[in-house]
Each structure stands twice: as C-alpha cells, then as structure tokens.
Design an enzyme around this catalytic site. Sequence first.
Site, short mmCIF file in Angstrom:
data_model
loop_
_atom_site.label_atom_id
_atom_site.label_comp_id
_atom_site.label_asym_id
_atom_site.label_seq_id
_atom_site.Cartn_x
_atom_site.Cartn_y
_atom_site.Cartn_z
N GLY A 52 13.16 14.67 7.28
CA GLY A 52 13.44 13.24 7.25
C GLY A 52 12.17 12.49 7.59
CD GLN B 186 8.95 9.36 11.61
OE1 GLN B 186 9.89 9.44 10.81
NE2 GLN B 186 8.48 10.42 12.22
CB CYS C 142 9.68 13.70 16.19
SG CYS C 142 9.36 12.07 15.50
CG LEU C 143 7.67 14.98 10.39
CD1 LEU C 143 7.80 14.40 8.99
CD2 LEU C 143 7.11 16.39 10.34
CG HIS D 226 15.20 12.10 14.63
ND1 HIS D 226 14.76 12.83 15.71
CD2 HIS D 226 14.07 11.67 14.00
CE1 HIS D 226 13.43 12.82 15.74
NE2 HIS D 226 12.99 12.11 14.72
CD GLU D 227 14.21 10.57 10.16
OE1 GLU D 227 14.01 11.78 10.30
OE2 GLU D 227 13.34 9.72 10.44
CG HIS E 73 11.82 7.43 13.86
ND1 HIS E 73 10.79 7.46 14.77
CD2 HIS E 73 12.04 8.72 13.53
CE1 HIS E 73 10.43 8.71 15.01
NE2 HIS E 73 11.17 9.50 14.26
#
Length: 172
Positions: free
Chosen positions: A46, A51, A92-93, A134-135, A138
Amino acid sequence: MARLNILRYPDPRLHTVAREVREVDERIRRLVDDMLETMYDAEGVGLAATQVDVHERVIVMDTSDSRDRPLVLINPRIVEASTEMAVNEEGCLSVPQIYDRVERHARVTVQALDRAGEPYELQAEGLTSVCVQHEMDHLLGKVFVEYLSPLKRDRIRTKMLKRTRDELQRMR
Ligand code: K2U
Ligand code: ZN
C-alpha cells in the site's frame, strides 16, 4: 510514469492532514500511476499520497499474491467497522525495517472513487483491512509508530534519524 521519493519518519510532512480530491482528472490519474509504480518498486502492499508529499486523499494498494491486482481509493471513507479487533504485525515504507504489532478493526467497509472517478464499495478483511486502515491513518497524518509506547517510538525516531544521517554522509 515516475518513481516518487517516499518521505521517511520522523519527517514532519508525514503529519499533514490530506484534503479531499476535488476532481479525478489527468493530474490525479498521473499521481495514481506514479504511486503504483513507486509502491511496486518498493515492494509495498500500500502507499498513501501523504508518503510522497502530496497531501490529497489518494491511496493505492495491492495485497494480491500475484502483485497484479491494484486498488485505487480516492476520497476513501470507512462506512462500517467490525467491533471485532485484530492484532497484526505492521511495517511502513516510511519507517523501513521497523515492524511491530498494532490492533485494528478486523473488518471494514470502505466507500471510495476509483481511477476513473467512479464510486465503489470495498468489503475488506485480513491484510486488505489492515492495509486500508494503515493507509487511511497516513491521510490523517498518523504513522503506525504512534500506536506504540513513547519509549519504543523515541527509539525508532533516534534510529531513523541516525540512518538518514548516515545515508546522507555516504552520499557526500
Ligand atoms: O503505508 C505503507 O507504508 C505501506 C505498508 C502497508 C502495510 C502496512 C501494514 C500492514 C500491511 C501493509 C507497507 O506495505 S509495509 C510492508 C509490509 C508488507 C506486508 C505486510 C506488512 C508490511
Ligand atoms: Zn505506512
């Protein structure tokens, strides 16, 4: 298409609250395509526009094993969430190589616009449910480490700052 730079925690821009997309136009479709390329290249499941330092409500995901089932969520809204909760290991990226357990709703129903701007509804469970929550965090300026203890969060912050500093040194 282009690979975009992914902001790294504790960059303050990760705490920006994203605004609604007013029109799903060519600019948004280009952003979606660039986010998908960036997500696949980074081997994520994702990615939220926050981000990549774009503060509009756009998410891309692909939780398929074959990595060929992209999901695009523009202006996503959770319209239903199960009372049942589930704890999963998350990463997480924007916080590379850090993984920890987070409790979230086991199932969620999400309404969003797709890449063509058409409305649809997603019934998510399992990894898809974890990822979409999670997204969506963000897009509200929240990173998963904020669910952890202050001690853990400070250790991660210190580690990320050192890693970024070391990488900048190596680039000199
Ligand atoms: O937002 C991101 O940084 C992408 C995350 C999405 C994600 C977080 C938690 C659980 C599932 C997905 C990255 O894909 S992190 C890499 C990853 C992949 C599978 C499972 C856990 C973490
Ligand atoms: Zn993340």
